[in-house]
Scaffold this motif. Structure first.
Motif, PDB file in Angstrom:
ATOM      1  N   ILE A   1       1.130  -8.734  11.725  1.00 59.52           N
ATOM      2  CA  ILE A   1       2.055  -8.908  10.631  1.00 59.52           C
ATOM      3  C   ILE A   1       2.333 -10.392  10.433  1.00 59.52           C
TER       4      ILE A   1
ATOM      5  N   ARG B   1      -0.501 -11.919   8.604  1.00 60.52           N
ATOM      6  CA  ARG B   1      -0.664 -11.613   7.209  1.00 60.52           C
ATOM      7  C   ARG B   1       0.566 -11.882   6.394  1.00 60.52           C
ATOM      8  N   GLU B   2       1.584 -12.331   6.975  1.00 62.65           N
ATOM      9  CA  GLU B   2       2.873 -12.557   6.353  1.00 62.65           C
ATOM     10  C   GLU B   2       2.812 -13.364   5.069  1.00 62.65           C
TER      11      GLU B   2
ATOM     12  N   THR C   1       0.198 -13.780   2.896  1.00 61.77           N
ATOM     13  CA  THR C   1      -0.640 -13.293   1.830  1.00 61.77           C
ATOM     14  C   THR C   1       0.149 -12.581   0.821  1.00 61.77           C
TER      15      THR C   1
ATOM     16  N   GLN D   1       1.030  -6.488   2.829  1.00 62.93           N
ATOM     17  CA  GLN D   1       1.734  -6.355   4.128  1.00 62.93           C
ATOM     18  C   GLN D   1       2.128  -4.940   4.433  1.00 62.93           C
ATOM     19  N   GLN D   2       2.708  -4.349   3.284  1.00 60.87           N
ATOM     20  CA  GLN D   2       3.155  -2.927   3.460  1.00 60.87           C
ATOM     21  C   GLN D   2       1.995  -2.056   3.877  1.00 60.87           C
TER      22      GLN D   2
END
Lengths: 178, 351
Positions: free
Chosen positions: A153, A156-157, A159, A164-165
Motif C-alpha cells: 500500500i 502504491r500510495e 499512484t 489503491q482500493q
C-alpha cells in the motif's frame, strides 16, 4: 421149712447191711485214692486248665473286639474331623484366592484407567501445544501479511486512489484464500 | 427220709408176705420156698461170689478171690469156689457171707468181694473215660469240644461253677479233683448199681462210710482258725452256754459226714429194695396176673432211681463242698463288723 424160715428172719443179714466191713473199707480207700490221684493228674488237671484257658481266651477275644470297636469309632471320628478340617481349609483357600484375583483385577483396572487418563492428558497437552504453535504461526503470518500489505500500500500510495482500493481488495482476497 | 420209711416198711412188711406164701408154698409143693426178704437182702448185700442167675439145676456164678489175713497165719489167697455151699477150706468157712475161722480165731477179710470187684471195674471205667476226655482236651487244645468231651464238659463246668465256686469261694481250685472224682464216682456207681446183675456198691455202708470219712478228713485238714473259733467260741453265745454249745458243735462236726454216709446208703439201698419188692410181688402171689402192675411199679421206681442216681451224687458233692466251704471261710458274721462284711461281700456277689 417154717422153722428154717423163722431162723432166717432173726438172722443177722439186716445187721450186716449197716455194719461197714473192714475189707471193703480197705479196698474202697485204696482204689478210690488211686483213682483220685490218677484222675487228678491225667484228667482233671488238663481238663480244668484247658477250660480255664479257653475261658480266658474267649474273654480276651471279647475284650479285644470291644477295644477294636472303640478304636474304630475313634478312628472314624478323627477321620471325620480331619475331613471337616480339610473342607474348611479348602473353603478358606478358595475364598482367599478369589479375593486375591478380585484385587488383581481391580488393580489392573485402576492401572489401565490411570494410564488412559495419563495418555489423554498428554494428548490434550500436545494438542494444546500444537494449537498454540499454530495460533502463533497464524499470528505471525497475519502480522507478516499486514506488513506486506502495508508495504504494498505504501508503495502504491502515490499512484491513484481507485487503484489503491483495488489493490487492497485483491490483497484481502489473497488473505482469504490463505 | 420218706424213702427211708418206705424202705423200713418194706423190710418190716416183707416177712409178713413171706410168711403167708411160705405157708401156701409148703402146702403146694416141696420146692424151696421163695423168701423175698432174704432174696432182696442177698441182692443188695455184698457177696464173695458173683451170682448171675440160677436155673432149676444150675447156678451161674463167678467165684471171686478170697483174701484172708489171720494173725499168726499170714495172708491166704484162694478162690471162693472152695467155700461154696458152706464148705470149709484151710480152716475157714463162710457164715452168711461172713468169713470165720473154724477154730474161732480172728480173721480179717480183705477178699475181693462182689462190691470190691465192681469197685475195680467202675474205677477202670472211670479212668478210661476221663483220661480219654482229658486227652481230648489236650489234643484239641483251644478248639471246640467233641464227642465224650462235649458230654462231660458241661457237667464238669456245672460242678465247678455251681458247686465248688459258690460253696467254697476263691479257694475252690484245690478241691476240684476230689469233688469231681466223688461226683462221678457216686453217679457212675449208682447207675451201675441199677444194672441187673451188678453190685450195689453205693448202697453199701462201707463205701459211703469211706467217702464220708474222706470228706471229714478234708474238711478237718483244710479248716482254719475261724472254723474252730466258731466251735469253741460261737459268736454271740453267752459264756456259760458254751458248756453246752461246744459238745453240740463238736458232735455237729461228725454228724455232717455221718449224714452224708447215711443219706447215700439209705437212698440207694431203699431204691433197690423197693424195685426188688415190686418184682417179688409176682413170686409172692405166684400169679402172672400181678405182673403188669408189678412191672409198671418196678419200672417207675427204676426210672426214678435214674434221677436219684445223679441227684444223690450232686447232693453228696454239694454238701461236701459246703462243709469244705465252711471250714475255709475267712470272714465271720460278727454283729460288730457286719457292716464291713456287707461291703466286702458286695463285689463278690456281683461276680
Amino acid at each position: 421149712m417154717l422153722t428154717q424160715y423163722d431162723v432166717s428172719l432173726t438172722d443177722d443179714p439186716p445187721m450186716n447191711l449197716v455194719t461197714p466191713e473192714l475189707g471193703l473199707i480197705f479196698w474202697q480207700t485204696v482204689i478210690f485214692l488211686i483213682v483220685l490221684f490218677l484222675l487228678a493228674k491225667f484228667a482233671w488237671r488238663p481238663i480244668l486248665s484247658s477250660l480255664k484257658e479257653r475261658e480266658t481266651s474267649i474273654e480276651n477275644a471279647l475284650r479285644m473286639a470291644d477295644q477294636a470297636k472303640l478304636e474304630m469309632q475313634q478312628l472314624k471320628a478323627s477321620n471325620e474331623k480331619l475331613l471337616a478340617e480339610a473342607r474348611l481349609e479348602r473353603d478358606r483357600i478358595l475364598k482367599e484366592a478369589s479375593a486375591v484375583a478380585a484385587q488383581h483385577i481391580e488393580e489392573a483396572k485402576n492401572k489401565a484407567t490411570e494410564e488412559g487418563n495419563r495418555m489423554i492428558t498428554q494428548a490434550r497437552e500436545a494438542i494444546q501445544q500444537e494449537k498454540n504453535m499454530a495460533l502463533a504461526e497464524v499470528k505471525n503470518t497475519a502480522a507478516q501479511l499486514s506488513i506486506d500489505v502495508a508495504e504494498r500500500i505504501l508503495r502504491r500510495e502515490l499512484t491513484d486512489a481507485p487503484a489503491q482500493q483495488q489493490l487492497v481488495d485483491s490483497y484481502l482476497k489473497e488473505v482469504k484464500l490463505n | 427220709m420218706k424213702r427211708l420209711f418206705i424202705a423200713l416198711f418194706c423190710i418190716l412188711s416183707l416177712p409178713v408176705f413171706a410168711q403167708h406164701t411160705a405157708d401156701t408154698m409148703t402146702e403146694a409143693s416141696d420146692s424151696e420156698a421163695f423168701k423175698p426178704g432174704e432174696m432182696i437182702l442177698h441182692h443188695i448185700g455184698d457177696s464173695h461170689e458173683w451170682h448171675w442167675f440160677s436155673t432149676d439145676n444150675d447156678h451161674f456164678t463167678t467165684y471171686l478171690p478170697i483174701i484172708a489175713f489171720q494173725p499168726g497165719k499170714g495172708v491166704e489167697v484162694f478162690s471162693s469156689k472152695h467155700l461154696a455151699e458152706g464148705e470149709t477150706y484151710n480152716g475157714l468157712k463162710l457164715e452168711h457171707e461172713h468169713l470165720v475161722a473154724e477154730d474161732g480165731g480172728k480173721v480179717y477179710d480183705f477178699s475181693l468181694t462182689k462190691n470190691a470187684f465192681a469197685l475195680l471195674l467202675s474205677s477202670v471205667l472211670m479212668l478210661i473215660l476221663f483220661i480219654s476226655v482229658g486227652n481230648g482236651f489236650k489234643k484239641r487244645h483251644g478248639q471246640a469240644p467233641r464227642g465224650l468231651q462235649s458230654f462231660f464238659e458241661p457237667i464238669i463246668i456245672f460242678i465247678r461253677d455251681e458247686v465248688a465256686k459258690k460253696s467254697i469261694g476263691p479257694k475252690y481250685e484245690k478241691y476240684m479233683p476230689y469233688l469231681l472224682t466223688v461226683f462221678f464216682f457216686i453217679w457212675f456207681n449208682n447207675l451201675l448199681g441199677l444194672t441187673p446183675g451188678a453190685a450195689n456198691l453205693t448202697g453199701n455202708i462201707a463205701v459211703t462210710f469211706t467217702l464220708a470219712a474222706m470228706t471229714l478228713l478234708i474238711t478237718l485238714f483244710s479248716s482254719n482258725k475261724n472254723y474252730w473259733a466258731h466251735i469253741f467260741a460261737t459268736p454271740g453265745v453267752p459264756k456259760p452256754l458254751l458248756i453246752i454249745m461246744i459238745p453240740v458243735e463238736l458232735i455237729g462236726v461228725v454228724v455232717k459226714p455221718f449224714s452224708l454216709m447215711v443219706r447215700l446208703f439209705a437212698n440207694m439201698t431203699a431204691g433197690h429194695i423197693v424195685t426188688l419188692s415190686f418184682i417179688s410181688l409176682i413170686f409172692i402171689f405166684r400169679s402172672l396176673a400181678i405182673s403188669p402192675a408189678s412191672l409198671a411199679f418196678g419200672l417207675f421206681i427204676n426210672i426214678l432211681e435214674l434221677l436219684v442216681a445223679i441227684l444223690q451224687a450232686y447232693i453228696f458233692t454239694l454238701l461236701t463242698a459246703m462243709y469244705i466251704g465252711g471250714a475255709v471261710e475267712e470272714h465271720h458274721h460278727d454283729e460288730a463288723d457286719y457292716q464291713m462284711e456287707g461291703d466286702h461281700i458286695a463285689p463278690t456277689a456281683a461276680h
